[in-house]
Enzyme design. Structure first.
Site, short mmCIF file in Angstrom:
data_model
loop_
_atom_site.label_atom_id
_atom_site.label_comp_id
_atom_site.label_asym_id
_atom_site.label_seq_id
_atom_site.Cartn_x
_atom_site.Cartn_y
_atom_site.Cartn_z
N SER A 3 0.82 -1.20 0.00
CA SER A 3 0.00 0.00 0.00
C SER A 3 0.86 1.26 0.00
CB SER A 3 -0.97 -0.04 1.18
OG SER A 3 -1.94 0.96 1.03
N ASP A 51 -5.70 2.58 -3.94
CA ASP A 51 -7.00 2.53 -3.26
C ASP A 51 -7.29 3.86 -2.57
OD1 ASP A 51 -5.05 2.09 -1.31
OD2 ASP A 51 -6.17 0.50 -0.28
N ASP A 53 -2.06 6.49 -4.01
CA ASP A 53 -0.97 5.78 -3.34
C ASP A 53 -0.56 4.61 -4.25
OD1 ASP A 53 -3.10 4.02 -2.79
OD2 ASP A 53 -2.22 3.39 -0.88
MG MG Z 1 -3.22 1.65 -0.44
#
Ligand code: MG
Length: 461
Positions: free
Chosen positions: A105, A251, A247
């Site tokens: 992430s 998301d 990012d």
């Molecule tokens: Mg993310």
């Protein structure tokens, strides 16, 4: 040797570790096999959609994940580099039994990780997530016999399928007619290609910075103000309706206004929810306990709407949204869940809704922001080992409970205290060995004062 500052984080949110230290190809294969075994314990021949963000370690780790899944008898559909929400879309599209994403992430390039989705493209609920972790830890695997290995196939249709799904839900004509121009920072992540595809399809002119999915992040990848100096500078040159930042697994979405001002990720969900309620009328919204009250202000504009608060984590928000047929949900970190697209926080949904809002309201982003209730949030973190680890938390919460006995307390996830003038949420992170203390008030001073009050009551430094 494992580094104590960078442990392998195993939680209901999946696995995260430092590349070549705590996360290796062996770990990825074992986690793939653990998830495959979990699916195989209930389904004869599971089908699993997999993808990765663009970081350089991802190609080998995703190959290892595919090997682990196939070795437990799962058929694998490999999307290659794709956004996390694209996996959510493609699990539904292929009627697959699960999904796996190789991503850390917003963490920097040293990190990588793995997370799972169920057959609805939803992060698995805590009990199921714990069962996958147990199989991983105990190597409790259901390995396939020599003729029962799964097949691994490539699927290049993830990006267009996802983009078509979003575009099919918004007023393309209105967006095209508005002649919008935007600047986008995709941080060289998985969002580069689909962001470009979305904006081209919507007829939005754009300048793309960090728009090649090399995985070599041009700045610290979390889309916070401090990390988006280039985007703000570019937007401030003028002529742009707004700026967008994704990012690495795309998301999350942060927004910059037409003057180059970073408005903060909290506004992403509030603006997206505003547009969803404008299009669909009153309804149910869901978000976590750490998210701004702005969404309550948006809901109030549409009588009959309500906001449900959940524990932090996408799975918890979805667990509230899904049975109630919620219209929109998400988290204050720029994560918008538009159930008509998929059950994963999705930066493409966020961009499309904000563009539609700008196109239909025919006003600037800063004036839309001014119409939302003013708020300020402070977000503090404390290293768990600095306060003596997890064992220090229950006594800290007990002190808070005793001090604020007359206030509204919510202990769904850590402890949240609602005051007339704002709120404070104190909880342990799911993904990092830290405590988070988040406060919201009318301005920075008020928010800091509330944060201090609760930190002092809890006996935290
Ligand atoms: Mg993310």
């Amino acid at each position: 040797m494992a580094n104590n500052d960078a442990p392998l984080m195993l939680s209901i949110s999946g696995l995260r570790g430092v590349v070549g230290d705590t996360i290796t190809a062996e770990v990825a294969a074992l986690y793939g096999a653990a998830f495959g075994s979990h699916l195989r314990s209930r389904i004869d021949r599971p089908r699993v959609v997999i993808a990765r963000d663009s970081r350089p370690s991802g190609e080998a780790f995703l190959a290892a994940v595919a090997a682990g899944l196939a070795s437990t008898g799962c058929d694998v559909i490999d999307l290659g580099v794709a956004m996390t929400p694209t996996v959510g879309v493609m699990v539904i599209h292929h009627r697959a039994d699960g999904g796996m994403v190789c991503t850390a992430s917003h963490n920097p390039i040293q990190w990588n990780g793995l997370k799972c989705l169920d057959g609805d493209g939803v992060a698995p609920p805590p009990a199921e997530a714990a069962e996958i972790v147990r199989r991983f830890r105990e190597r409790d695997l259901l390995l396939a016999g020599p003729t029962a290995f799964g097949k691994i196939t490539r699927d290049e249709s993830g990006d267009p399928t996802h983009v078509e799904r979003v575009v099919g839900l918004v007023d393309v004509q209105a967006i095209r007619a508005a002649n919008l121009r935007v600047v986008v920072d995709s941080v060289n992540g998985a969002g580069c290609r689909p962001a470009r595809m979305l904006l081209e399809t919507l007829g939005v002119e754009f300048v793309h910075i960090n728009g090649e999915p090399t995985g070599v992040f041009a700045h610290t990848p979390e889309p916070t103000q401090a990390n988006l100096v280039d985007l703000c500078t570019a937007a401030a040159k003028g002529g742009f309706a707004c700026g967008f930042a994704q990012d690495p697994d795309a998301d999350r979405l942060a927004i910059v206004d037409e003057s180059g001002r970073y408005i903060g990720e909290e506004y992403t969900l509030a603006l997206a929810a505003l547009r969803v309620l404008q299009r669909e009328g009153a309804g149910m919204l869901a978000t976590n306990l750490s998210t701004s009250r702005m969404i309550d202000g948006v809901a109030k504009k549409f009588p009959g709407s309500r906001v449900v608060r959940t524990a932090v984590g996408e799975a918890n928000v979805v667990a509230a949204l899904k049975p109630a047929h919620g219209l929109c949900g998400g988290e204050g970190n720029g994560g918008v869940i538009w159930p008509r697209v998929c059950w994963v926080r999705d930066s493409l949904s966020g961009m499309a809704l904000v563009l539609e809002l700008l196109a239909t309201q025919k006003c600037s982003l800063s004036s839309l922001v001014k119409q939302l209730p003013r708020c300020a949030m402070v977000k503090r973190t404390l290293k768990l080992n600095a306060i003596g680890g997890m064992v220090a938390l229950p006594p800290a919460f007990a002190k808070v409970r005793a001090t604020f006995v007359g206030e509204r307390l919510d202990e769904t996830d850590g402890i949240r205290i609602d005051f007339a003038e704002g709120w404070v949420h104190l909880r342990a992170s799911n993904t990092e060995p830290i405590i988070r203390l988040i406060a919201e008030g009318d301005d920075d001073r008020a928010a800091n004062a509330l944060a201090d009050r609760v930190a002092n009551a809890a006996g935290l430094p």
